[in-house]
Motif scaffolding. Structure first.
Motif, mmCIF file in Angstrom:
data_model
loop_
_atom_site.group_PDB
_atom_site.id
_atom_site.type_symbol
_atom_site.label_atom_id
_atom_site.label_comp_id
_atom_site.label_asym_id
_atom_site.label_seq_id
_atom_site.Cartn_x
_atom_site.Cartn_y
_atom_site.Cartn_z
ATOM 1 N N MET A 1 9.993 17.047 0.669
ATOM 2 C CA MET A 1 9.750 15.702 0.119
ATOM 3 C C MET A 1 10.029 14.622 1.160
ATOM 4 S SD MET A 1 11.561 13.867 -3.126
ATOM 5 C CE MET A 1 11.406 12.111 -3.399
ATOM 6 N N GLU A 2 11.134 14.763 1.914
ATOM 7 C CA GLU A 2 11.484 13.731 2.888
ATOM 8 C C GLU A 2 10.409 13.590 3.962
ATOM 9 O OE1 GLU A 2 15.325 14.531 4.395
ATOM 10 O OE2 GLU A 2 16.345 14.226 2.469
ATOM 11 N N GLY A 3 9.873 14.743 4.419
ATOM 12 C CA GLY A 3 8.819 14.685 5.420
ATOM 13 C C GLY A 3 7.551 14.073 4.884
ATOM 14 N N ASP A 4 7.224 14.381 3.624
ATOM 15 C CA ASP A 4 6.013 13.837 3.022
ATOM 16 C C ASP A 4 6.121 12.342 2.762
ATOM 17 O OD1 ASP A 4 4.923 16.338 3.072
ATOM 18 O OD2 ASP A 4 5.281 16.776 0.956
ATOM 19 N N PHE A 5 7.338 11.849 2.574
ATOM 20 C CA PHE A 5 7.511 10.433 2.255
ATOM 21 C C PHE A 5 6.950 9.539 3.363
ATOM 22 C CE2 PHE A 5 9.967 6.464 2.427
ATOM 23 C CZ PHE A 5 9.679 5.964 1.170
ATOM 24 N N PHE A 6 7.031 9.983 4.602
ATOM 25 C CA PHE A 6 6.498 9.186 5.720
ATOM 26 C C PHE A 6 5.011 8.917 5.526
ATOM 27 C CE2 PHE A 6 4.077 9.370 9.706
ATOM 28 C CZ PHE A 6 4.515 8.202 10.305
ATOM 29 N N TYR A 7 4.260 9.944 5.119
ATOM 30 C CA TYR A 7 2.810 9.795 4.964
ATOM 31 C C TYR A 7 2.473 8.960 3.724
ATOM 32 C CZ TYR A 7 3.026 13.535 8.361
ATOM 33 O OH TYR A 7 3.305 14.277 9.484
ATOM 34 N N VAL A 8 3.292 9.088 2.685
ATOM 35 C CA VAL A 8 3.102 8.256 1.491
ATOM 36 C C VAL A 8 3.342 6.793 1.839
ATOM 37 C CG1 VAL A 8 3.992 7.748 -0.819
ATOM 38 C CG2 VAL A 8 3.686 10.128 -0.104
ATOM 39 N N ALA A 9 4.441 6.531 2.565
ATOM 40 C CA ALA A 9 4.741 5.154 2.982
ATOM 41 C C ALA A 9 3.659 4.621 3.919
ATOM 42 C CB ALA A 9 6.110 5.106 3.658
ATOM 43 N N LEU A 10 3.163 5.478 4.800
ATOM 44 C CA LEU A 10 2.105 5.069 5.726
ATOM 45 C C LEU A 10 0.843 4.650 4.977
ATOM 46 C CD1 LEU A 10 1.229 4.863 8.715
ATOM 47 C CD2 LEU A 10 0.445 7.236 8.533
ATOM 48 N N SER A 11 0.498 5.399 3.930
ATOM 49 C CA SER A 11 -0.659 5.051 3.106
ATOM 50 C C SER A 11 -0.465 3.680 2.466
ATOM 51 C CB SER A 11 -0.885 6.118 2.032
ATOM 52 O OG SER A 11 -1.940 5.758 1.170
ATOM 53 N N GLY A 12 0.745 3.433 1.947
ATOM 54 C CA GLY A 12 1.027 2.143 1.330
ATOM 55 C C GLY A 12 0.937 0.993 2.314
ATOM 56 N N VAL A 13 1.480 1.190 3.515
ATOM 57 C CA VAL A 13 1.435 0.145 4.545
ATOM 58 C C VAL A 13 -0.005 -0.122 4.982
ATOM 59 C CG1 VAL A 13 2.092 -0.411 6.916
ATOM 60 C CG2 VAL A 13 3.780 0.580 5.347
ATOM 61 N N ALA A 14 -0.795 0.959 5.125
ATOM 62 C CA ALA A 14 -2.200 0.789 5.520
ATOM 63 C C ALA A 14 -2.973 0.016 4.458
ATOM 64 C CB ALA A 14 -2.846 2.154 5.751
ATOM 65 N N GLY A 15 -2.742 0.350 3.174
ATOM 66 C CA GLY A 15 -3.406 -0.376 2.089
ATOM 67 C C GLY A 15 -3.003 -1.838 2.054
ATOM 68 N N LEU A 16 -1.722 -2.105 2.315
ATOM 69 C CA LEU A 16 -1.225 -3.486 2.320
ATOM 70 C C LEU A 16 -1.862 -4.288 3.463
ATOM 71 C CD1 LEU A 16 2.395 -4.638 1.740
ATOM 72 C CD2 LEU A 16 1.152 -5.502 3.699
ATOM 73 N N PHE A 17 -1.856 -3.726 4.670
ATOM 74 C CA PHE A 17 -2.401 -4.448 5.820
ATOM 75 C C PHE A 17 -3.910 -4.638 5.701
ATOM 76 C CE2 PHE A 17 1.644 -3.811 7.890
ATOM 77 C CZ PHE A 17 1.744 -4.933 8.692
ATOM 78 N N PHE A 18 -4.611 -3.629 5.193
ATOM 79 C CA PHE A 18 -6.056 -3.769 5.016
ATOM 80 C C PHE A 18 -6.367 -4.935 4.084
ATOM 81 C CE2 PHE A 18 -9.906 -3.085 2.569
ATOM 82 C CZ PHE A 18 -10.847 -2.827 3.555
ATOM 83 N N THR A 19 -5.683 -4.990 2.957
ATOM 84 C CA THR A 19 -5.935 -6.061 1.984
ATOM 85 C C THR A 19 -5.497 -7.408 2.529
ATOM 86 O OG1 THR A 19 -5.610 -4.486 0.171
ATOM 87 C CG2 THR A 19 -5.489 -6.827 -0.383
ATOM 88 N N GLY A 20 -4.322 -7.450 3.168
ATOM 89 C CA GLY A 20 -3.829 -8.709 3.715
ATOM 90 C C GLY A 20 -4.732 -9.280 4.793
ATOM 91 N N LEU A 21 -5.312 -8.409 5.615
ATOM 92 C CA LEU A 21 -6.186 -8.872 6.686
ATOM 93 C C LEU A 21 -7.592 -9.211 6.192
ATOM 94 C CD1 LEU A 21 -5.133 -6.360 9.501
ATOM 95 C CD2 LEU A 21 -4.541 -8.788 9.339
ATOM 96 N N ALA A 22 -8.065 -8.453 5.201
ATOM 97 C CA ALA A 22 -9.431 -8.668 4.714
ATOM 98 C C ALA A 22 -9.531 -9.828 3.724
ATOM 99 C CB ALA A 22 -9.951 -7.388 4.057
ATOM 100 N N MET A 23 -8.426 -10.143 3.022
ATOM 101 C CA MET A 23 -8.486 -11.143 1.964
ATOM 102 C C MET A 23 -8.949 -12.518 2.445
ATOM 103 S SD MET A 23 -8.157 -11.375 -1.323
ATOM 104 C CE MET A 23 -6.997 -10.129 -1.916
ATOM 105 N N PRO A 24 -8.451 -13.053 3.571
ATOM 106 C CA PRO A 24 -8.933 -14.377 4.011
ATOM 107 C C PRO A 24 -10.442 -14.415 4.233
ATOM 108 C CG PRO A 24 -6.925 -13.789 5.194
ATOM 109 C CD PRO A 24 -7.347 -12.567 4.437
ATOM 110 N N PHE A 25 -11.007 -13.342 4.766
ATOM 111 C CA PHE A 25 -12.457 -13.300 4.974
ATOM 112 C C PHE A 25 -13.191 -13.248 3.631
ATOM 113 C CE2 PHE A 25 -10.590 -11.504 8.826
ATOM 114 C CZ PHE A 25 -11.231 -12.258 9.806
ATOM 115 N N LEU A 26 -12.633 -12.497 2.674
ATOM 116 C CA LEU A 26 -13.236 -12.431 1.341
ATOM 117 C C LEU A 26 -13.185 -13.795 0.653
ATOM 118 C CD1 LEU A 26 -14.449 -10.720 -0.971
ATOM 119 C CD2 LEU A 26 -12.104 -10.260 -1.726
#
Length: 362
Positions: A1-26
């Motif tokens: 579980m501890e090892g998998d948490f890194f990839y789960v957190a990475l997915s969340g950070v990627a989703g956050l940055f994608f939305t944060g960066l794309a929102m002003p253009f939208l």
């Protein structure tokens, strides 16, 4: 579980940055094309606000999922294979997302939207994903297919539309869904063979956190505020329906037996689903169209009791946390699922009675 948490957190950070960066253009695109949600009628906002913020939810989730799984495979953990049933379920999610986007861009008849929602809801049971066990609720356990399939379709439609209809004030739908997705990420990370669901939910959660900031603290005059629209709320509802039924289903070949599985999913969805059921029953009692529009939803009720928009958001999130804590305590002391549901209905009615009394005094 501890090892998998890194990839789960990475997915969340990627989703956050994608939305944060794309929102002003939208938002800039919405201003150019005039895609605004206008004030008036039942709406509580007083300025024109761009309404396409939720259109980023699905792409953000896919970006988060892709980034996490690519690195997961690169680090030597193997490659995930995509099953035909997974493709079918993705088709259902895409259908719901597309009809929401069409409605946001050009409008769509409610009857047409419902028919496409029904088609998307039928996908899950026919991919062998349905509620097949009540785990003792009302004295019922394993459910026959003739009941399980249509009941599951009803639940999917209920969840999808409950998220759509509770999206009435800043941060409410996104705030509730952030809490629910966080709970499902935790739950899916406790089991084997469910890592992929936690990663997908994390990508969507990250996108919601970014959206929440624009929605709650954005400034309409500066062009930094947005609403999620139907593309966002319908997709969110379908994603939650999928995660809920996947967790609830009794399938020993995929997940270990969990006697409280139905109660957990039910608890997480109490606030939006109970509200839709309450409003529908009230409209039937007053002989009004069940799909009509009025100011009887929970956010309207709380604001009518004297709370500001942000105050109502805090009250309703607090109600969600209250039910989670209450049901957890009742399970721990050994109360059966049936009486837990009865107590939830009682406290939900008590909450609305208190709001009604506060409105009468104001």
């Amino acid at each position: 579980m501890e090892g998998d948490f890194f990839y789960v957190a990475l997915s969340g950070v990627a989703g956050l940055f994608f939305t944060g960066l794309a929102m002003p253009f939208l938002l800039k695109y919405c201003r150019m094309k005039g895609f605004y949600d206008m004030p008036g009628g039942r709406k509580v906002h007083h300025e024109a606000v761009p309404r396409l913020g939720g259109i980023l939810f699905m792409p953000a989730m896919l970006v988060g999922l892709a980034v996490a799984l690519i690195l997961y495979a690169r680090d030597g953990h193997g490659v995930f294979t995509i099953k035909v049933t997974s493709v079918m379920m993705a088709v259902g999610a895409f259908l719901v997302y597309i009809i929401g986007a069409i409605d946001d861009f050009v409008g769509m008849k409610a009857s047409h939207k419902f028919m496409v929602q029904l088609a998307a809801a039928l996908v899950l049971p026919f991919c062998w994903l349905h509620i097949n066990n009540f785990y003792g609720l009302f004295g019922l356990y394993e459910l026959p297919v003739w009941f399980s399939y249509p009941f599951s379709v009803f639940v999917i439609l209920l969840i999808v539309n409950s998220v759509n209809l509770i999206d009435g004030i800043d941060g409410l739908a996104s705030g509730l869904c952030i809490c629910i997705l966080a709970a499902y990420i935790f739950l899916y990370m406790q089991m084997d063979n469910t890592f992929i669901y936690a990663v997908g939910a994390a990508g969507l959660l990250g996108s919601l956190v970014a959206f929440f900031c624009f929605n709650v603290w954005g400034n309409p005059e500066k062009g930094t505020k947005t609403f999620m629209g139907d593309s966002g709320s319908l997709f969110l509802g379908y994603a939650l329906a999928y995660l809920s039924i996947k967790y609830t289903m009794d399938n020993p070949a995929a997940l270990p037996y969990r006697g409280n599985a139905l109660l957990v999913s039910y608890t997480l969805l109490i606030v939006p689903t109970f509200d839709v059921i309450r409003v529908a029953l009230l409209r039937l009692y007053h002989r009004k169209p069940i799909f009509g529009a009025d100011k009887s939803h929970i956010h309207h009720v709380v604001m009518a009791a004297g709370f500001s928009m942000h105050g109502a958001l805090c009250v309703i999130i607090g109600l969600f946390l209250f039910f989670c804590l209450l049901n957890c305590v009742l399970v721990q002391v050994g109360v059966c699922a049936t009486w837990i549901v009865v107590s939830d209905v009682f406290f939900f009615c008590l909450f609305h009675w208190a709001m009604w009394k506060a409105r009468r005094r104001s």
